[in-house]
Design a protein around this motif. Structure first.
Motif, mmCIF file in Angstrom:
data_model
loop_
_atom_site.group_PDB
_atom_site.id
_atom_site.type_symbol
_atom_site.label_atom_id
_atom_site.label_comp_id
_atom_site.label_asym_id
_atom_site.label_seq_id
_atom_site.Cartn_x
_atom_site.Cartn_y
_atom_site.Cartn_z
ATOM 1 N N VAL A 120 -98.852 102.997 10.660
ATOM 2 C CA VAL A 120 -98.037 104.201 10.807
ATOM 3 C C VAL A 120 -97.952 104.550 12.290
ATOM 4 C CG1 VAL A 120 -97.741 106.620 10.165
ATOM 5 C CG2 VAL A 120 -98.789 105.022 8.545
ATOM 6 N N GLU A 121 -96.727 104.646 12.800
ATOM 7 C CA GLU A 121 -96.499 104.971 14.208
ATOM 8 C C GLU A 121 -96.035 106.427 14.334
ATOM 9 O OE1 GLU A 121 -93.638 102.204 15.765
ATOM 10 O OE2 GLU A 121 -94.334 100.681 14.345
ATOM 11 N N ALA A 122 -96.358 107.033 15.452
ATOM 12 C CA ALA A 122 -95.896 108.398 15.719
ATOM 13 C C ALA A 122 -95.726 108.580 17.220
ATOM 14 C CB ALA A 122 -96.878 109.420 15.154
ATOM 15 N N ASP A 123 -94.946 107.690 17.825
ATOM 16 C CA ASP A 123 -94.730 107.712 19.272
ATOM 17 C C ASP A 123 -93.258 108.037 19.541
ATOM 18 O OD1 ASP A 123 -94.808 107.441 21.971
ATOM 19 O OD2 ASP A 123 -94.982 105.256 21.998
ATOM 20 N N GLY A 124 -92.927 109.323 19.508
ATOM 21 C CA GLY A 124 -91.536 109.731 19.689
ATOM 22 C C GLY A 124 -90.761 109.714 18.393
ATOM 23 N N HIS A 125 -91.173 108.918 17.452
ATOM 24 C CA HIS A 125 -90.589 108.900 16.113
ATOM 25 C C HIS A 125 -91.691 108.483 15.142
ATOM 26 C CE1 HIS A 125 -90.290 104.664 17.409
ATOM 27 N NE2 HIS A 125 -90.521 104.400 16.140
ATOM 28 N N VAL A 126 -91.437 108.688 13.868
ATOM 29 C CA VAL A 126 -92.419 108.323 12.849
ATOM 30 C C VAL A 126 -91.893 107.128 12.071
ATOM 31 C CG1 VAL A 126 -93.588 109.068 10.742
ATOM 32 C CG2 VAL A 126 -93.305 110.669 12.647
ATOM 33 N N ALA A 127 -92.740 106.133 11.886
ATOM 34 C CA ALA A 127 -92.343 104.929 11.157
ATOM 35 C C ALA A 127 -93.540 104.337 10.428
ATOM 36 C CB ALA A 127 -91.751 103.892 12.107
ATOM 37 N N VAL A 128 -93.272 103.760 9.263
ATOM 38 C CA VAL A 128 -94.286 103.044 8.503
ATOM 39 C C VAL A 128 -93.851 101.592 8.401
ATOM 40 C CG1 VAL A 128 -95.567 102.882 6.330
ATOM 41 C CG2 VAL A 128 -94.764 105.107 7.139
ATOM 42 N N THR A 129 -94.761 100.666 8.700
ATOM 43 C CA THR A 129 -94.474 99.241 8.594
ATOM 44 C C THR A 129 -95.415 98.615 7.578
ATOM 45 O OG1 THR A 129 -93.771 99.152 10.917
ATOM 46 C CG2 THR A 129 -94.292 97.052 9.846
#
Length: 217
Positions: A120-129
């Motif tokens: 799970v990323e949260a660097d300027g936007h949120v994304a799940v891979t």
């Protein structure tokens, strides 16, 4: 009863087969119902990290021979979303990954062991891979996999990814399908809007250093 006592192994096999078919039918009914009655999302502040962990819990327990690994950029991961719908999207993707791994193992053997990695990323936007080392996505017609009733699996309804796509569209996000570098599939859910990381950031680990719970080989 006499036949059961005379040949208990055949009885066991028949019972297992019936149970599997009932489960398959139940899943198809659930998917058709879900797609036909897709509710409008009710958006409110949630923690995406918790939603991911809850979606993984049951599948991790049900498939002890597959290794599940998770990595979070921050804890918590604030996101305005419908937790139930996002959880459903994640479960659909994870189930696809499990079936892909099982298909690969059935065709070529248990080496390497099944692996699913969720970051799970949260660097300027949120994304799940979500990455897996299963059979991978088809080379041709891949763009049609998110359309209703398109499937590459014998038991598939063709609604799993269609439901995910609809959920992401309702959240103004994107569903992205690609290949995993070392074989398998890579599915990415990218949410619209900026992330607001918590002040106590937790570094996103590389796959080898992800917090993992792996059962069996």
């Amino acid at each position: 009863m006499k036949e059961i006592k005379k040949d208990p192994e055949t009885f066991r096999i028949c019972t297992d087969t019936i149970i599997r078919h009932v489960e398959d039918i139940g899943r198809m009914v659930d998917e058709f119902s879900s797609f036909a009655r897709m509710p409008a999302p009710v958006l409110k502040p949630e923690d995406l990290a918790t939603i991911v962990e809850q979606a993984l819990f049951l599948e991790r327990t049900a498939h002890p021979k597959i290794g599940f690994e998770t990595g979070f950029a921050v804890r918590p991961v604030p996101l305005r979303c419908d937790a139930r719908l996002i959880g459903q999207a994640l479960i659909n993707i994870i189930k696809n990954a499990i079936e892909s791994i099982e298909g690969r193992i059935a065709e070529s053997g248990p080496t390497p062991p099944g692996q699913i990695i969720v970051t799970v990323e949260a660097d300027g936007h949120v994304a799940v891979t979500i990455e897996d080392n299963g059979k991978g996505l088809p080379r041709h017609g891949r763009e049609q996999l998110t359309e209703p009733y398109v499937t590459t699996r014998a038991k598939g309804t063709g609604l799993g990814l269609a439901i995910v796509k609809k959920i992401m569209e309702d959240h103004r996000g994107q569903l992205m399908l690609s290949d995993r570098e070392r074989g398998g599939a890579r599915v990415r859910l990218v949410f619209a809007g900026d992330a607001h990381p918590a002040s106590h950031a937790e570094p996103l680990a590389v796959p080898a250093e992800l917090s993992s719970v792996s059962h069996g080989a």
